[in-house]
Motif scaffolding. Structure first.
Motif, PDB file in Angstrom:
ATOM      1  N   GLU A 118     -21.770   9.222  51.846  1.00 52.95           N
ATOM      2  CA  GLU A 118     -21.256  10.588  51.729  1.00 52.95           C
ATOM      3  C   GLU A 118     -20.953  11.172  53.104  1.00 52.95           C
ATOM      4  O   GLU A 118     -19.937  11.852  53.289  1.00 52.95           O
ATOM      5  CB  GLU A 118     -22.250  11.463  50.984  1.00 52.95           C
ATOM      6  N   GLY A 132     -17.279  12.177  54.343  1.00 53.99           N
ATOM      7  CA  GLY A 132     -17.104  13.552  54.812  1.00 53.99           C
ATOM      8  C   GLY A 132     -16.506  13.618  56.199  1.00 53.99           C
ATOM      9  O   GLY A 132     -15.640  14.450  56.480  1.00 53.99           O
ATOM     10  N   LYS A 133     -16.960  12.730  57.078  1.00 50.94           N
ATOM     11  CA  LYS A 133     -16.425  12.688  58.448  1.00 50.94           C
ATOM     12  C   LYS A 133     -14.937  12.329  58.436  1.00 50.94           C
ATOM     13  O   LYS A 133     -14.145  12.915  59.167  1.00 50.94           O
ATOM     14  CB  LYS A 133     -17.212  11.665  59.269  1.00 50.94           C
ATOM     15  N   LEU A 148     -12.804  12.778  55.896  1.00 48.75           N
ATOM     16  CA  LEU A 148     -12.052  13.879  55.294  1.00 48.75           C
ATOM     17  C   LEU A 148     -11.945  15.070  56.230  1.00 48.75           C
ATOM     18  O   LEU A 148     -10.938  15.789  56.215  1.00 48.75           O
ATOM     19  CB  LEU A 148     -12.682  14.284  53.963  1.00 48.75           C
ATOM     20  N   ASP A 149     -12.957  15.308  57.073  1.00 50.66           N
ATOM     21  CA  ASP A 149     -12.880  16.389  58.060  1.00 50.66           C
ATOM     22  C   ASP A 149     -11.816  16.099  59.110  1.00 50.66           C
ATOM     23  O   ASP A 149     -11.168  17.010  59.615  1.00 50.66           O
ATOM     24  CB  ASP A 149     -14.229  16.591  58.748  1.00 50.66           C
ATOM     25  N   GLY A 150     -11.626  14.830  59.467  1.00 54.71           N
ATOM     26  CA  GLY A 150     -10.647  14.451  60.479  1.00 54.71           C
ATOM     27  C   GLY A 150      -9.302  14.072  59.902  1.00 54.71           C
ATOM     28  O   GLY A 150      -8.406  13.655  60.629  1.00 54.71           O
ATOM     29  N   SER A 186      -4.537  14.501  64.276  1.00 57.87           N
ATOM     30  CA  SER A 186      -5.646  14.156  63.391  1.00 57.87           C
ATOM     31  C   SER A 186      -6.238  12.807  63.759  1.00 57.87           C
ATOM     32  O   SER A 186      -5.545  11.922  64.232  1.00 57.87           O
ATOM     33  CB  SER A 186      -5.171  14.112  61.945  1.00 57.87           C
ATOM     34  N   ASP A 187      -7.545  12.662  63.511  1.00 56.90           N
ATOM     35  CA  ASP A 187      -8.198  11.362  63.742  1.00 56.90           C
ATOM     36  C   ASP A 187      -7.727  10.326  62.730  1.00 56.90           C
ATOM     37  O   ASP A 187      -7.558   9.159  63.049  1.00 56.90           O
ATOM     38  CB  ASP A 187      -9.710  11.502  63.648  1.00 56.90           C
TER      39      ASP A 187
END
Length: 60
Positions: free
Chosen positions: A37, A41-42, A44-46, A53-54
């Motif tokens: 998770e 999450g990491k 989706l944040d980037g 964007s990452d």
């Protein structure tokens, strides 16, 4: 009229995103639920569509 099968993962953007996440953006390793998770999450944040964007994805 073009017949489409009831399920077409190659036409579903979320399936394309999940495939890219699993095979390109995440390292292949064993994870617990909490770690998975956090890793998702990491990503989706980037995630984004721009050049800053990452994690980038184009739908061309």
């Amino acid at each position: 009229m073009i017949f489409l099968p009831p399920y077409s993962p190659e036409l579903n953007r979320i399936e394309l995103l999940w495939h890219k996440m699993k095979h390109e953006w995440m390292a292949f390793k064993a994870r617990t639920t909490k770690i998975l998770e956090a890793d998702v999450g990491k990503i989706l944040d980037g995630f984004g569509f721009g050049s800053g964007s990452d994690c980038r994805m184009t739908f061309c």
